[in-house]
Write a protein that holds these residues in place. Structure first.
Motif, PDB file in Angstrom:
ATOM      1  N   UNK A 146      45.209  45.241  42.460  1.00 18.45           N
ATOM      2  CA  UNK A 146      45.097  44.355  41.395  1.00 18.45           C
ATOM      3  C   UNK A 146      44.126  44.897  40.125  1.00 18.45           C
ATOM      4  N   UNK A 147      43.566  46.103  40.350  1.00 20.77           N
ATOM      5  CA  UNK A 147      42.768  46.542  39.285  1.00 20.77           C
ATOM      6  C   UNK A 147      41.486  45.971  39.247  1.00 20.77           C
ATOM      7  N   UNK A 148      40.915  45.524  40.488  1.00 15.84           N
ATOM      8  CA  UNK A 148      39.594  44.845  40.523  1.00 15.84           C
ATOM      9  C   UNK A 148      38.606  45.968  41.341  1.00 15.84           C
ATOM     10  N   UNK A 149      37.409  45.705  40.882  1.00 12.82           N
ATOM     11  CA  UNK A 149      36.363  46.605  41.642  1.00 12.82           C
ATOM     12  C   UNK A 149      35.447  45.534  42.334  1.00 12.82           C
ATOM     13  N   UNK A 150      35.013  45.867  43.617  1.00 12.45           N
ATOM     14  CA  UNK A 150      34.506  45.054  44.454  1.00 12.45           C
ATOM     15  C   UNK A 150      32.938  45.564  44.064  1.00 12.45           C
ATOM     16  N   UNK A 151      31.935  44.599  43.474  1.00 11.99           N
ATOM     17  CA  UNK A 151      30.769  45.164  43.199  1.00 11.99           C
ATOM     18  C   UNK A 151      29.833  44.926  44.340  1.00 11.99           C
ATOM     19  N   UNK A 152      30.197  43.882  45.088  1.00 12.03           N
ATOM     20  CA  UNK A 152      29.164  43.392  46.118  1.00 12.03           C
ATOM     21  C   UNK A 152      29.898  42.727  47.269  1.00 12.03           C
ATOM     22  N   UNK A 153      29.437  43.032  48.303  1.00 20.58           N
ATOM     23  CA  UNK A 153      30.272  42.426  49.685  1.00 20.58           C
ATOM     24  C   UNK A 153      29.026  41.654  50.420  1.00 20.58           C
TER      25      UNK A 153
ATOM     26  N   UNK B 181      50.899  37.004  44.255  1.00 25.28           N
ATOM     27  CA  UNK B 181      49.995  36.553  43.466  1.00 25.28           C
ATOM     28  C   UNK B 181      49.641  37.233  42.305  1.00 25.28           C
ATOM     29  N   UNK B 182      49.797  36.672  41.082  1.00 20.90           N
ATOM     30  CA  UNK B 182      49.815  37.554  39.911  1.00 20.90           C
ATOM     31  C   UNK B 182      48.332  37.751  39.540  1.00 20.90           C
ATOM     32  N   UNK B 183      48.192  38.860  38.776  1.00 23.98           N
ATOM     33  CA  UNK B 183      46.758  39.265  38.529  1.00 23.98           C
ATOM     34  C   UNK B 183      46.537  38.522  37.220  1.00 23.98           C
TER      35      UNK B 183
ATOM     36  N   UNK C 284      39.942  33.100  26.689  1.00 23.30           N
ATOM     37  CA  UNK C 284      40.789  34.152  25.983  1.00 23.30           C
ATOM     38  C   UNK C 284      40.197  35.692  25.842  1.00 23.30           C
ATOM     39  N   UNK C 285      38.774  35.574  26.079  1.00 26.07           N
ATOM     40  CA  UNK C 285      38.271  36.893  26.132  1.00 26.07           C
ATOM     41  C   UNK C 285      38.481  37.772  27.263  1.00 26.07           C
ATOM     42  N   UNK C 286      38.329  39.295  26.965  1.00 28.58           N
ATOM     43  CA  UNK C 286      38.704  39.988  28.310  1.00 28.58           C
ATOM     44  C   UNK C 286      37.961  39.707  29.492  1.00 28.58           C
ATOM     45  N   UNK C 287      38.607  39.636  30.670  1.00 28.55           N
ATOM     46  CA  UNK C 287      37.773  39.410  32.023  1.00 28.55           C
ATOM     47  C   UNK C 287      37.302  40.291  32.538  1.00 28.55           C
ATOM     48  N   UNK C 288      35.801  40.436  33.177  1.00 28.73           N
ATOM     49  CA  UNK C 288      35.489  41.187  33.969  1.00 28.73           C
ATOM     50  C   UNK C 288      36.240  41.644  35.104  1.00 28.73           C
ATOM     51  N   UNK C 289      36.634  42.994  35.458  1.00 28.53           N
ATOM     52  CA  UNK C 289      37.273  43.243  36.634  1.00 28.53           C
ATOM     53  C   UNK C 289      36.257  43.429  37.984  1.00 28.53           C
ATOM     54  N   UNK C 290      35.203  43.026  37.791  1.00 33.60           N
ATOM     55  CA  UNK C 290      34.110  43.147  39.059  1.00 33.60           C
ATOM     56  C   UNK C 290      34.267  41.754  39.759  1.00 33.60           C
ATOM     57  N   UNK C 291      34.353  41.917  40.879  1.00 39.64           N
ATOM     58  CA  UNK C 291      34.444  40.767  41.802  1.00 39.64           C
ATOM     59  C   UNK C 291      33.624  40.800  43.026  1.00 39.64           C
ATOM     60  N   UNK C 292      33.563  39.857  43.577  1.00 46.68           N
ATOM     61  CA  UNK C 292      32.458  39.783  44.938  1.00 46.68           C
ATOM     62  C   UNK C 292      33.436  39.754  46.191  1.00 46.68           C
ATOM     63  N   UNK C 293      33.244  40.153  47.333  1.00 47.21           N
ATOM     64  CA  UNK C 293      34.043  39.919  48.644  1.00 47.21           C
ATOM     65  C   UNK C 293      33.267  39.304  49.754  1.00 47.21           C
ATOM     66  N   UNK C 294      33.804  38.381  50.330  1.00 48.42           N
ATOM     67  CA  UNK C 294      32.874  37.805  51.355  1.00 48.42           C
ATOM     68  C   UNK C 294      33.972  37.593  52.536  1.00 48.42           C
TER      69      UNK C 294
END
Length: 516
Positions: free
Chosen positions: A49-56, A1-3, A10-20
């Motif tokens: 993939x250079x992502x940061x899990x902000x909240x689970x 899966x590509x990052x 086109x703006x930079x996308x936040x690398x903060x994500x949620x996990x469920x």
């Protein structure tokens, strides 16, 4: 899966994500589908993939608490934090339980990473990708329904033992019996009124409305809300055999172990009184009409019934049981056309059907592997327990273990073995046919309109009873609800049409997506 590194604009996308993460039972949490295992997978994916899990957000469903409080909390969090638009989850059936969940998340305009399936879904995904994802949601729900069917076998076992298997009807309460099993017992506040309701109606003099008024005056109300019991509920009570000490479950009468509120003789008198009134109200039709009583009047809620005019033209009108109704006659051809248009929504197209069928068979391999692993773990647990019982039995023969202790422990272990066998049987039975059934449902949906248009009236009626519910006619418009999973299929078919075709032909241009 590509990052993906940029947002839609086109703006930079936040690398903060949620996990469920979610498990549907405490048992499942110990079968290799644990929360910890899912968290580990998502954390490794985020790191790679250079992502940061902000909240689970974590949900563990049980029989006592089947809701998903943290799922709802996650949805609210997404709405309040527009800067976080990415969600990580293990796979499809961990995220959705029904169509409502699917539509809800789709409307949030977020990017969903189904890590184990290697899929990223967003508003920019192809309609074919969204459609196939919806089909997987449908199949996951179908599997859950099959598991539920197996669970209902436990209710059948209760019925065989004379125990009412589900929520207590009005007049009874669910309580714990002397043997620890959940049974029903008379509700001291309501049971005497239920008895009176039968006694009042038995002579056949009072109407249901009058009985309902007397019951209200006596204090009959719903225990939880305190709301008055409507006439329809009184009608249901009078038909319910459970108050005699017997009950009907799956079409069969069982002798219950609960305390009766009335005699069988009184119950039969009431049934005779009900039948007598029904004969006076109903006028038997001389002809079989496709839509009689199948469609209700949108003004007053009464059923529509068919009439023949001039010996050949069929029209439908409101029965008017609640008084004069403003809805005019409607020709049968008009109703038939409206139903045909409704069923047309289910046509996903031949190209889509073929591709989805192939894709389902392909995606089923991974799920089947998980089921096999779960069954293997359950079998190993059964064998470990059996080894313990045999070893302890030898110790008992050698005098190393007290016989009383052996009986106590072995009985408990055999209960655990029974649980293992039940779960193995449930998984095998639920998994065996659900894929084939899913493809069959899709084929039927696609051909529903054609079948309806070509069948005789009674066959039209049978088809509509299977596919449609809660049909109402008012002011020249049909308002009907598709039963599940057909409502689900109609929603997914919209993805097909959004790709530029109303019949799924555009799928032929996306043959590569099945292998992605």
């Amino acid at each position: 899966m590509s990052k993906v590194n940029t947002a839609n604009n086109g703006a930079p996308k936040s690398n903060k994500v949620l996990a469920y993460t979610r498990v549907s039972s405490k048992e499942q949490d110990t079968e290799g589908f644990s929360i910890a295992a899912q968290q580990k997978l998502l954390q490794a994916y985020a790191s790679g993939n250079g992502l940061i899990i902000e909240k689970e957000f974590i949900d563990v469903e049980t029989a006592k608490a089947s809701g998903r409080l943290n799922f709802d909390e996650m949805v609210n969090y997404i709405k309040k934090h527009p800067g976080i638009r990415t969600l990580l989850v293990e796979k499809t059936d961990r995220l959705y339980r029904n169509l409502k969940d699917w539509v809800l998340l789709d409307e949030l305009d977020i990017e969903i990473h189904l890590v184990k399936e290697g899929v990223v879904l967003s508003q920019d995904s192809k309609s074919s990708e969204k459609f196939f994802h919806g089909i997987k949601v449908l199949m996951a729900k179908n599997y859950i329904d099959n598991l539920s069917e197996e669970a209902r076998k436990g209710q059948q076992e209760k019925a065989e033992q004379g125990i009412w298997p589900t929520k207590a009807p009005l007049g009874y309460r669910n309580v714990q019996g002397a043997d620890g099993k959940r049974i029903i017992a008379p509700d001291p506040a309501v049971a005497p009124i239920i008895t009176k309701v039968f006694e009042w109606y038995a002579p056949g003099v009072l109407s249901l409305e009058e009985i309902a008024d007397k019951a209200h005056a006596a204090g009959l109300s719903y225990r939880r809300t305190g709301a008055a019991v409507p006439v329809s509920a009184v009608h249901t009570i009078l038909h319910n055999r459970i108050y005699t000490g017997e009950f009907v479950w799956k079409g069969r009468i069982y002798k219950g172990r609960h305390t009766p509120l009335i005699s069988v003789y009184l119950f039969e008198r009431v049934q005779d009184a009900l039948k007598g009134r029904q004969k006076k109200k109903l006028r038997r039709a001389k002809n079989d009409f496709a839509f009689s009583t199948l469609v209700r009047c949108g003004h007053c809620g009464c059923a529509l019934t068919g009439d023949i005019k001039k010996g050949r033209y069929i029209y439908y009108r409101c029965t008017g049981y609640k008084g004069r109704c403003p809805e005019p006659y409607v020709p049968e051809a008009v109703l038939s056309r409206k139903f045909s248009e409704l069923l047309r929504q289910l046509d996903i197209g031949e190209a889509a059907l073929q591709l989805v069928s192939e894709g389902l068979k392909s995606s089923h391999v991974d799920q089947a592997k998980e089921h096999a692993e779960a069954i293997k773990r359950l079998q190993e647990e059964y064998d470990r327990i059996q080894s313990r019982i045999q070893a302890m039995y030898v110790d008992k023969l050698d005098g190393k273990v007290d016989p009383g202790m052996f009986e106590h422990l072995s009985a408990d272990w055999r209960k655990q073995q029974d649980r293992c066998l039940r779960e193995i049987e449930q998984r095998q039975s639920a998994d065996q046919h659900y894929l084939e059934e899913g493809v069959t449902i899709l084929e039927m949906a696609r051909n529903a309109q054609r079948l309806f248009d070509s069948e005789e009236p009674m066959e039209k009626r049978r088809l509509l009873n299977f596919v449609v519910s809660n049909s109402a006619w008012a002011n020249g418009e049909l308002n009907a609800t598709l039963r599940e999973p057909f409502g689900f299929i109609a929603e997914m078919a919209k993805f097909t049409s959004s790709g530029g075709s109303s019949n799924g032909a555009n799928f032929a241009d996306h043959s590569g997506w099945l292998g992605n």
